[in-house]
Design an enzyme around this catalytic site. Structure first.
Site, PDB file in Angstrom:
ATOM      1  N   PHE A 146       0.865  -1.174   0.000  1.00  0.00           N
ATOM      2  CA  PHE A 146       0.000   0.000   0.000  1.00  0.00           C
ATOM      3  C   PHE A 146       0.902   1.224   0.000  1.00  0.00           C
ATOM      4  CE2 PHE A 146      -2.402   3.509   1.742  1.00  0.00           C
ATOM      5  CZ  PHE A 146      -3.564   3.438   0.997  1.00  0.00           C
ATOM      6  N   ASP A 231       9.687   2.909   1.580  1.00  0.00           N
ATOM      7  CA  ASP A 231       8.506   3.719   1.868  1.00  0.00           C
ATOM      8  C   ASP A 231       8.183   3.633   3.360  1.00  0.00           C
ATOM      9  OD1 ASP A 231       6.037   4.872   2.223  1.00  0.00           O
ATOM     10  OD2 ASP A 231       5.048   3.807   0.585  1.00  0.00           O
ATOM     11  N   LYS A 260       3.146  11.641   6.750  1.00  0.00           N
ATOM     12  CA  LYS A 260       2.299  11.528   7.936  1.00  0.00           C
ATOM     13  C   LYS A 260       2.876  12.264   9.137  1.00  0.00           C
ATOM     14  CE  LYS A 260      -0.135   7.360   6.432  1.00  0.00           C
ATOM     15  NZ  LYS A 260      -1.319   8.083   5.953  1.00  0.00           N
TER      16      LYS A 260
END
Length: 433
Positions: A146, A231, A260
């Site tokens: 994801f 990532d 984030k």
């Protein structure tokens, strides 16, 4: 719940449902305000936040230093675009690069934008540095990945729901099995320019690779002249008990993606980092973002990094994470066969629920009804990822409530009661009562 507050809850939920796109199915809680690790709904009811906006609120809600940094910068300048220089971007980039150990950083906004930046960089590096014909570059990606929601990124997802109806998709992505070096070798070709991978697959259910996998992957990429792009949009900045998850294996990727928590839970801030030999494939005009690296975002990002350092949130994540996982494993032992597995690293944990007995969504809604906010993924996994500022007392209170929910479900199963798979806000309140 009184009639007035009930009306308020349903008013906001119904308003979102009436005017919003149906691309989310929120837990039926209407959040009104939050501070640090606690959240209050529109009825004034208190919750322990065990989700922290998928790690975006790692500093806790509205950390006073972040609010102050925002206020100071808002009195000066917020956005001018990258057409000009500013006083906040340079200090932010320098601090970020020194912490992460890279020579260059390219600021963006959302995590998906930083991933898109990494893809563009890898392809350009593959063409101009490795000599792959333009349009033939291939990037290896893991099944179960994801990396975001853009049309390019969902094109190489292996989750059918993320892909359905969004084609045609961009070519140039080849899948391998996460944690399986034989699969990586089989997927590699002369056109492979990069491996794009999460150190822990969060959306897939907090899936950890087998020990040693990333060391082997690092060696394979080095031997074959392939970029290793890590990532860490969710895993980075202390979530796993280290600044970066790649540190657990003692390796260094060629490039790093962050987001984030970099925005401190108040702004979208992301970045793509690499050394000059990789990053310098970008030239003026080849890539950009009007808001990426804006003055306000840079001021917030710098303060977010300093808070992690000053408050030792990385060390706190390691300590509190060890306690959280130990407590959850205790619930698992008492909760079999309803709970199949507990896994995680740092303050990032997953509880795997046996779908023969319950859905994760049902338990998540029951938790919310008792004052703990979490979120399910893939119907069988409950995720716990609280702010890194969480205390031992709050961890214990949240896990105690989780254990009560699990034990109540056990009693229902033993009595042959059939609990609802999902619950409305009214049903959730009745469970709490």
């Amino acid at each position: 719940m009184d009639a007035t507050s009930s009306t308020a809850t349903h008013t906001f939920i119904d308003q979102e449902a009436r005017w919003g796109a149906r691309n989310y199915q929120p837990v039926p809680v209407v959040v009104d305000r939050a501070r640090d690790c606690l959240v209050w709904d529109v009825e004034g009811r208190e919750y322990i936040d065990m989700m922290s906006a998928y790690s975006a609120v790692s500093h806790g809600h509205l950390h006073p230093r972040l609010v102050a940094a925002m206020q100071r910068q808002l009195e000066r300048v917020a956005v001018t675009s990258r057409a000009y220089h500013g006083t906040t971007l340079g200090p932010f980039l320098e601090h970020l690069c020194r912490i992460a150990g890279f020579e260059r950083a390219l600021p963006m906004n959302t995590g998906a934008e930083a991933v898109e930046t990494a893809i563009k960089c890898a392809r350009r590096w593959g063409h101009f540095v490795k000599g792959i014909a333009d349009g033939r570059q291939e990037i290896l990606v893991a099944r179960g990945n994801f990396h975001g929601r853009t049309s390019t990124i969902v094109g190489f997802s292996s989750e059918p729901d993320y892909r359905a109806g969004f084609g045609p998709f961009a070519p140039g992505f080849v899948h391998f099995d996460f944690g399986d070096m034989a699969s990586v070798r089989a997927a590699t070709t002369a056109n492979t320019c990069a491996v794009l991978v999460e150190p822990i697959q969060g959306e897939a259910g907090v899936i950890l690779p087998p020990p040693g996998f990333f060391r082997q992957l690092r060696e394979w990429c080095t031997q074959n002249g392939i970029l290793l792009i890590d990532d860490e949009v969710q895993a980075g900045l202390g979530r796993t008990g280290r600044w970066f998850a790649f540190e657990h294996e003692g390796i260094r990727p060629d490039a790093l993606i962050l987001g984030k928590a970099l925005g401190g839970g108040v702004l979208p801030v992301s970045a793509f980092l690499a050394d000059a030999a990789v990053m310098d494939v970008f030239s003026p005009g080849s890539h950009g973002s009007t808001f990426g690296g804006n003055a306000l975002a840079a001021a917030v990002g710098l303060e977010a990094l300093r808070i992690i350092e000053d408050e030792d949130l990385v060390g706190r994540s390691a300590r509190m994470g060890e306690h959280l996982l130990a407590r959850l494993r205790g619930v698992m032992q008492a909760g079999r066969p309803l709970i199949r597995e507990v896994r995680g690293r740092g303050l990032w944990a997953a509880v795997d629920v046996d779908p023969a007995h319950a859905t994760a969504r049902e338990l998540v809604e029951r938790l919310a009804a008792r004052g703990v906010l979490s979120k399910e993924t893939h119907e069988t996994v409950i995720r716990f990822a609280p702010p890194l500022t969480i205390t031992r007392d709050l961890v214990d209170r949240a896990v105690d409530i989780f254990q009560e929910v699990v034990m109540r479900k056990h009693r229902e199963l033993a009595l042959g009661a059939e609990a609802p798979v999902t619950a409305s806000a009214r049903e959730a309140a009745s469970i709490a009562a």
